[in-house]
Design an enzyme around this catalytic site. Structure first.
Site, PDB file in Angstrom:
ATOM      1  N   GLY A   1       0.833  -1.210   0.000  1.00 18.57           N
ATOM      2  CA  GLY A   1       0.000   0.000   0.000  1.00 18.57           C
ATOM      3  C   GLY A   1       0.864   1.255   0.000  1.00 18.57           C
ATOM      4  O   GLY A   1       1.859   1.322   0.720  1.00 18.57           O
TER       5      GLY A   1
ATOM      6  N   ARG B   1       0.799  -4.941  -5.270  1.00 20.01           N
ATOM      7  CA  ARG B   1       0.818  -6.118  -4.397  1.00 20.01           C
ATOM      8  C   ARG B   1       0.902  -7.294  -5.364  1.00 20.01           C
ATOM      9  O   ARG B   1      -0.049  -7.542  -6.112  1.00 20.01           O
ATOM     10  CB  ARG B   1      -0.467  -6.215  -3.575  1.00 20.01           C
TER      11      ARG B   1
ATOM     12  N   ASP C   1       5.124  -5.059   5.967  1.00 24.14           N
ATOM     13  CA  ASP C   1       5.678  -6.384   6.277  1.00 24.14           C
ATOM     14  C   ASP C   1       5.617  -7.352   5.096  1.00 24.14           C
ATOM     15  O   ASP C   1       6.532  -8.168   4.922  1.00 24.14           O
ATOM     16  CB  ASP C   1       5.077  -6.960   7.563  1.00 24.14           C
TER      17      ASP C   1
ATOM     18  N   THR D   1       4.281   2.480   5.677  1.00 25.60           N
ATOM     19  CA  THR D   1       2.888   2.027   5.715  1.00 25.60           C
ATOM     20  C   THR D   1       2.127   2.922   6.675  1.00 25.60           C
ATOM     21  O   THR D   1       2.674   3.321   7.715  1.00 25.60           O
ATOM     22  CB  THR D   1       2.747   0.557   6.180  1.00 25.60           C
TER      23      THR D   1
ATOM     24  N   ASP E   1      -0.114   1.997   8.554  1.00 24.37           N
ATOM     25  CA  ASP E   1      -0.626   1.212   9.687  1.00 24.37           C
ATOM     26  C   ASP E   1       0.226   1.312  10.956  1.00 24.37           C
ATOM     27  O   ASP E   1      -0.266   1.017  12.047  1.00 24.37           O
ATOM     28  CB  ASP E   1      -0.734  -0.268   9.301  1.00 24.37           C
TER      29      ASP E   1
ATOM     30  N   ASP F   1       2.357  -0.694  11.976  1.00 22.41           N
ATOM     31  CA  ASP F   1       2.334  -2.010  12.640  1.00 22.41           C
ATOM     32  C   ASP F   1       3.638  -2.785  12.456  1.00 22.41           C
ATOM     33  O   ASP F   1       3.638  -4.013  12.419  1.00 22.41           O
ATOM     34  CB  ASP F   1       1.153  -2.842  12.096  1.00 22.41           C
TER      35      ASP F   1
ATOM     36  N   ARG G   1      -5.264  -2.282   9.064  1.00 21.93           N
ATOM     37  CA  ARG G   1      -5.141  -3.727   8.835  1.00 21.93           C
ATOM     38  C   ARG G   1      -5.506  -4.470  10.113  1.00 21.93           C
ATOM     39  O   ARG G   1      -6.632  -4.399  10.529  1.00 21.93           O
ATOM     40  CB  ARG G   1      -3.741  -4.062   8.328  1.00 21.93           C
TER      41      ARG G   1
END
Ligand code: F6P
Length: 325
Positions: A14, A75, A106, A129, A131, A133, A175
């Site tokens: 993304g 992706r 990731d 990202t 996110d 995360d 996510r």
């Protein structure tokens, strides 16, 4: 110190605001070190298809302030298989490149790690990202901008919620992680924040909403992180209606959170990490992600970035419990 002649950079997964600033920093740092630098267009898909172009200082002019990624991203399912990675490695060989910087999350790091293991390509990851995360860095590139974007929408929703005495469920991205939801929820004064890391029930939610009403609240806002066990914001709204007969309006912020001009925090982080990614290659490092923790550069083995879990800030969760509603 290792003498590097040529390196390539790509963005994958993304897109995130600040990726352009990171590319710019990689390109200009590399050129400053007399390294010829190449951009791969379209992430791993482009690498498999041979979409490689030389980049100059001027190729990255005027992109610092732009969202998205001028190198494009993808992706790629094919790259998840050995045959795809063989094609990608063949492209690098054709261009006589053995050093690659991957800007992504990731999934992108899994791919970079496989290229390193199977084809001996030197890889460095830069966390990009929205996110946040990724283990091994306080912030990922794009997260700060996404929080600002989501927050500005939430402030607007609050205006209309207040005017109509309504209850809103606002779904944010992330996510499987609740970083965006927690920060946006606190800053937007949400009465409740639903993050995947904490369990709750529809019954509890119904009770909380009734308590807010009893306490005199006429409108409220619940921030829902996508990936919550109770479902999407729409599913949760339906369950609340079914169980407690309470009407909820739903707003899904979606991909608006991925766009827009990066904040100063993201531009700074991207500029730093782009520089350090090139320096890491020169220092002979590989199969690591460069991160930024407590104002220092860090190097985390790529597998740790997805195997170790970055926790939500427990203190923030506690504070939200005290000051919301
Ligand atoms: O990882 C970034 C992210 O925006 C997530 O928050 C979201 O779940 C996902 O990507 C959406 O991906 P796509 O744009 O491919 O649908």
């Amino acid at each position: 110190m290792k003498k590097i002649q040529r390196l390539a950079v790509l963005t994958s997964g993304g897109d995130a605001p600040g990726m352009n600033a990171a590319i710019r920093s990689v390109v200009r740092t590399a050129i400053n070190e007399n390294i010829t630098v190449f951009g791969v267009y379209g992430g791993y898909k482009g690498l498999m298809e041979g979409e490689v172009m030389p980049l100059s200082r001027r190729s990255v002019s005027n992109i610092l302030q732009k969202g998205g990624t001028f190198l494009k991203t993808s992706r790629s399912e094919a790259f998840c298989h050995q045959a795809g990675r063989r094609r990608a490695a063949a492209t690098l060989k054709e261009w006589d490149i053995n050093d690659l910087i991957v800007i992504g999350g990731d999934g992108s790091f899994h791919g970079a790690h496989a290229l390193y293991n199977e084809h001996n390509v030197n890889v460095i990851g830069i966390p990009g990202t929205i996110d946040n995360d990724i283990y091994g860095t306080d912030l990922t590139i794009g997260y700060d901008t996404a929080v600002h974007t989501a927050l500005s929408s939430i402030d607007k929703i609050r205006d209309t919620a207040t005017s109509h005495d309504r209850l809103f469920l606002v779904e944010v991205m992330g996510r499987r992680a609740g970083f965006i939801a927690l920060e946006v929820g606190i800053c937007g004064g949400a009465e409740e924040i639903l993050v995947p890391e904490k369990e709750t029930t529809i019954d509890d939610l119904g009770k909380h909403i009734r308590n807010w009403s009893k306490a005199g609240k006429t409108s409220s806002l619940i921030v829902v992180a996508e990936g919550h066990k109770l479902g999407t914001a729409s599913e949760i709204a339906k369950s609340i209606k079914d169980l407690s007969n309470i009407d909820c309006h739903v707003c899904v912020l979606g991909h608006t959170q991925r766009g827009g001009s990066p904040t100063a925090t993201d531009r700074l982080l991207a500029s730093r990490l782009g520089y350090h990614a090139v320096q890491a290659l020169i220092k002979g490092k590989s199969d690591v992600m460069v991160g930024w923790i407590n104002d220092h550069v860090t190097y985390t083995p790529l597998p740790d970035t997805w195997e170790k879990k970055k926790p939500l800030d427990e203190e923030l969760l506690k504070i939200y419990g005290i000051i919301s509603a």
